[in-house]
Scaffold this active site. Structure first.
Site, PDB file in Angstrom:
ATOM      1  CG  HIS A 158      -1.921  -1.161   1.111  1.00 27.88           C
ATOM      2  ND1 HIS A 158      -2.313  -1.906   2.184  1.00 27.88           N
ATOM      3  CD2 HIS A 158      -2.559  -1.678   0.021  1.00 27.88           C
ATOM      4  CE1 HIS A 158      -3.172  -2.830   1.771  1.00 27.88           C
ATOM      5  NE2 HIS A 158      -3.339  -2.711   0.465  1.00 27.88           N
ATOM      6  CD  GLU A 161      -0.368   0.475   4.351  1.00 31.54           C
ATOM      7  OE1 GLU A 161       0.339  -0.540   4.461  1.00 31.54           O
ATOM      8  OE2 GLU A 161      -1.608   0.433   4.213  1.00 31.54           O
ATOM      9  CG  HIS A 280       0.378  -3.915   5.206  1.00 31.31           C
ATOM     10  ND1 HIS A 280      -0.452  -3.527   4.185  1.00 31.31           N
ATOM     11  CD2 HIS A 280       0.892  -5.119   4.825  1.00 31.31           C
ATOM     12  CE1 HIS A 280      -0.445  -4.453   3.228  1.00 31.31           C
ATOM     13  NE2 HIS A 280       0.364  -5.435   3.587  1.00 31.31           N
ATOM     14  CD  GLU A 359      -2.066  -3.309   9.078  1.00 32.62           C
ATOM     15  OE1 GLU A 359      -1.587  -2.162   8.925  1.00 32.62           O
ATOM     16  OE2 GLU A 359      -2.752  -3.892   8.211  1.00 32.62           O
TER      17      GLU A 359
HETATM   18 ZN   LIG Z   1      -1.566  -1.782   4.132  1.00 33.91          ZN
END
Ligand SMILES: [Zn+2]
Length: 723
Positions: A158, A161, A280, A359
């Site tokens: 992504h 990020e 992420h 994350e």
């Molecule tokens: Zn992500």
């Protein structure tokens, strides 16, 4: 354990967004509950956070003008997020750098490192839509070898990020400079710092909050979500990904339709990783498969849990100053929300890769609400370094684990689990290491003495690797797992309850007809405490707790959670033994080992919900024992599982007859201890040396079995350690 509490944004009124904003921007939408989150997901928004302000609950999402219009059409007003930093595209930061930037960009930096360091090698595993190389960095030997396990670290599926790219870049440097050399020589280590280079570049030049790749879609929209494009459970439903081009979680036109995905797929075919970590941001989580459906647990759950930890013993500690988190919550991906076509699930399904999605960072509010960073983590090298240091122990544990995944040990000290039952009833779940090639079979002894044997068949999701589940058809009694050539193990339910009429002595939660088994479960809307009766475990060792659960929490609000507690003094004092949090919309089993329960006379359980809608059923206390089984009895003698006897259970077998058998067990002085009748067709008797709470003393014993007019004898020596 200190729990995270979200800073209350009192006094900061949510203002309407400026109507003319051109680019993607952070917005918050008032929601009431989980259903509000799900409806946003069904509209194709990725919910990045949940915040509380002024008595309201708000989901944080990223929207453009079209998205804002779609929300307003459904009566959902997108509001500005108080305290959110400006998110303007720029390529002049102290820490962050674009992919293409001359000299200091990602591509230039990697080229310089490779030129200066013989341990760093840079290769391209494919090209993006706009023709950028997807760079894979190999640290150590230039090429891989069959004798060395592959490990992959990857970042920035992504685009926005950025912290994850910096995590990967720091990891390359750390591996090259500081990983102990014997470990470096024994692994094939790969890092792909930018999986989605086009999108990443775009966040520096055009739109800071861009997420997807830069595919021009047929409907005029742009971008496919690269982490919804993998060919496992692709398009399984429209909650975990979206079929609509202009949404944040658009999955593309087909499995692996995107060249970036194809590059990763081809890399895995050539260098299948034993373990992988896909970084992420943000939320403060360590997620692992499965994610496609709530309640689904991977057969390797014990290995995932050993590495990622638990909320009691987490694998990643969050030490950022003023962080709202103490640690990253570890759990199956559906704890956050369902996803499909996602990387870790695909790698696990396709290659058996033990794959994680950290994350990074908590992403929310300092106590005084002065900082909300979200995707826009501060451009502060000390803070970025802190995030790296927080996550390094987990990365090191992953590197170490590749030698023998079954022996994986996490940074919290959680270690390998031996073959064991994960649950006994109403389904029996047995897990064992993939390295154990000899299959197990399950044997049941029911309350009436009947014995039922089952060979294990593979879990349909598991490729037969780690776990078997099997519907139990008894409510108590011993369940034994037998390996054909050696040690087996046995588990017995001491206590089982699930809000049924016969389950007396429990107090606190209302019951619900939404039951896993029987007619009822216990269910609380959020803040009740469920208390068990006192259970006498004074003759028991190796006790564990099974319960089946579902819950309607959220990893965004971990202050809403459930606590499982144990008391050894009939409820006078309590110890936390497990935490349950996040979303879990379908029944699944939890095993909690209770070493402190051994020999306790006044054992008691308590389930305390803190703003956490929570269901419980089939709550059981179980005791484990190890037994050695022999497959077949020799003619003329009764066969026994071990001699001398060192465990609590002796399994006596004899050649099968047609009539019922009589079993006698005598002391050497001739005093009968056991006289039992075993039904026709059965040829096994289990002598439990602890039955009735009295231990059979050490000494010599005689076993006599009579069946069909024949007599089988066996001399047995009991030499157990201890009393
Ligand atoms: Zn992500």
């Amino acid at each position: 354990m200190a729990r995270r509490t979200l800073g209350l944004l009192t006094g900061l009124a949510a203002a309407a967004l400026p109507a003319a904003a051109q680019h993607l921007r952070l917005a918050q939408v008032a929601i009431r509950d989980r259903a509000g989150l799900d409806s946003l997901a069904r509209l194709g928004f990725e919910v990045a956070d949940v915040r509380r302000a002024g008595g309201g609950v708000y989901a944080v999402i990223v929207v453009d003008d079209a998205g804002a219009t779609r929300l307003r059409a459904r009566g959902l007003a997108p509001l500005a997020v108080p305290g959110a930093p400006a998110a303007a595209a720029s390529d002049s930061f102290k820490v962050y750098r674009s992919f293409d930037k001359p000299v200091t960009g990602i591509r230039a930096t990697l080229a310089a490192w490779a030129a200066a360091d013989t341990l760093i090698h840079v290769d391209s595993i494919g090209a993006s839509i706009e023709g950028r190389p997807i760079l894979a960095v190999k640290i150590g030997a230039a090429t891989d070898a069959a004798s060395r396990p592959n490990i992959l670290f990857m970042a920035t599926h992504h685009a926005r990020e950025w912290m994850s790219t910096e995590m990967a870049m720091k990891l390359i440097r750390w591996i090259a400079d500081s990983l102990p050399r014997p470990l470096l020589a024994a692994r094939d280590l790969w890092v792909i710092p930018v999986e989605n280079p086009d999108g990443y570049q775009y966040t520096f030049t055009a739109d800071r909050l861009w997420r997807k790749n830069r595919r021009t879609n047929g409907d005029g929209s742009t971008g496919v979500d690269p982490n919804r494009n993998y060919p496992a459970f692709w398009g399984y439903d429209n909650l975990g990904s979206s079929p609509t081009g202009n949404t944040e979680i658009y999955r593309g036109t087909g499995p692996a339709s995107e060249p970036e995905t194809q590059g990763i797929v081809a890399f895995h075919a050539a260098h299948p990783p034993v373990l992988a970590v896909s970084y992420h941001t943000y939320s403060g989580l360590v997620l692992y498969p499965y994610g496609f459906r709530t309640g689904a647990l991977a057969p390797d759950a014990p290995v995932f849990q050993a590495l990622a930890g638990t909320d009691m013993l987490p694998g990643v500690i969050d030490s950022l100053p003023n962080s709202v988190l103490t640690h990253y919550h570890p759990g199956p991906s559906w704890n956050l929300y369902p996803t499909n076509g996602e990387y870790t699930e695909w790698a696990y399904r396709a290659h058996g890769t033990i794959a994680f999605t950290p994350e990074l960072t908590g992403g929310c509010c300092t106590p005084d609400s002065s900082l909300y960073y979200g995707f826009v983590f501060p451009d502060d090298s000390a803070l970025v370094e802190r995030v790296f240091r927080d996550n390094l122990p987990f990365a090191r544990a992953v590197i170490a684990a590749a030698a023998d995944v079954a022996a994986a040990r996490g940074p919290s000290g959680l270690g390998p689990t031996p073959p064991r039952f994960e649950a006994l009833w109403p389904e029996t779940w047995l897990s064992w290491p993939a390295a154990a090639t000899v299959p197990y079979s399950l044997t049941l002894r029911t309350g009436t003495g009947a014995i039922v044997s089952h060979s294990l068949s593979a879990d349909s999701l598991a490729h037969g690797r780690w776990r078997v589940t099997w519907k139990s058809d008894l409510s108590s009694g011993a369940i034994r797992a037998v390996r054909a050539d050696g040690p087996g193990f046995s588990a017995e339910l001491i206590m089982l309850a699930g809000a049924e009429d016969a389950d007396g002595g429990w107090a606190g939660w209302p019951r619900s007809s939404d039951a896993l088994a029987g007619s009822w479960s216990w269910a609380t809307p959020g803040n009740d405490t469920l208390l068990s009766p006192v259970v006498d475990l004074s003759d028991r060792s190796r006790v564990w707790l099974q319960f089946w659960t579902k819950h309607a929490g959220s990893t965004f609000t971990p202050e809403n959670h459930g606590v499982v507690q144990f008391s050894a003094d009939s409820g006078a004092t309590w110890t936390d033994v497990a935490l349950v949090e996040g979303d879990g919309g379908s029944w699944y089993p939890v095993r909690v080992d209770l070493p402190q329960a051994a020999g306790v006379r006044g054992a008691r359980l308590r389930f305390a919900a803190n703003g956490f809608p929570w269901w419980l059923d089939a709550v059981g206390l179980v005791t484990d024992s190890t037994v050695l089984f022999r497959a077949v009895a020799a003619a003329g003698t009764a066969e026994v599982s071990e001699n001398p006897v060192k465990s609590d259970l002796v399994v006596i077998t004899w050649p099968a007859g047609t009539g019922s058998a009589r079993v006698g067990i005598y002391t050497f002085a001739g005093t009968p201890l056991v006289r039992a009748s075993v039904a026709a067709g059965l040829s096994e008797y289990d002598w439990d040396l602890t039955v009735g709470g009295r231990h059979v003393p050490n000494g010599a014993y005689l076993i006599v079995v009579q069946v069909d007019g024949k007599t089988y004898r066996r001399r047995l020596f009991v030499t157990r350690p201890g009393p």
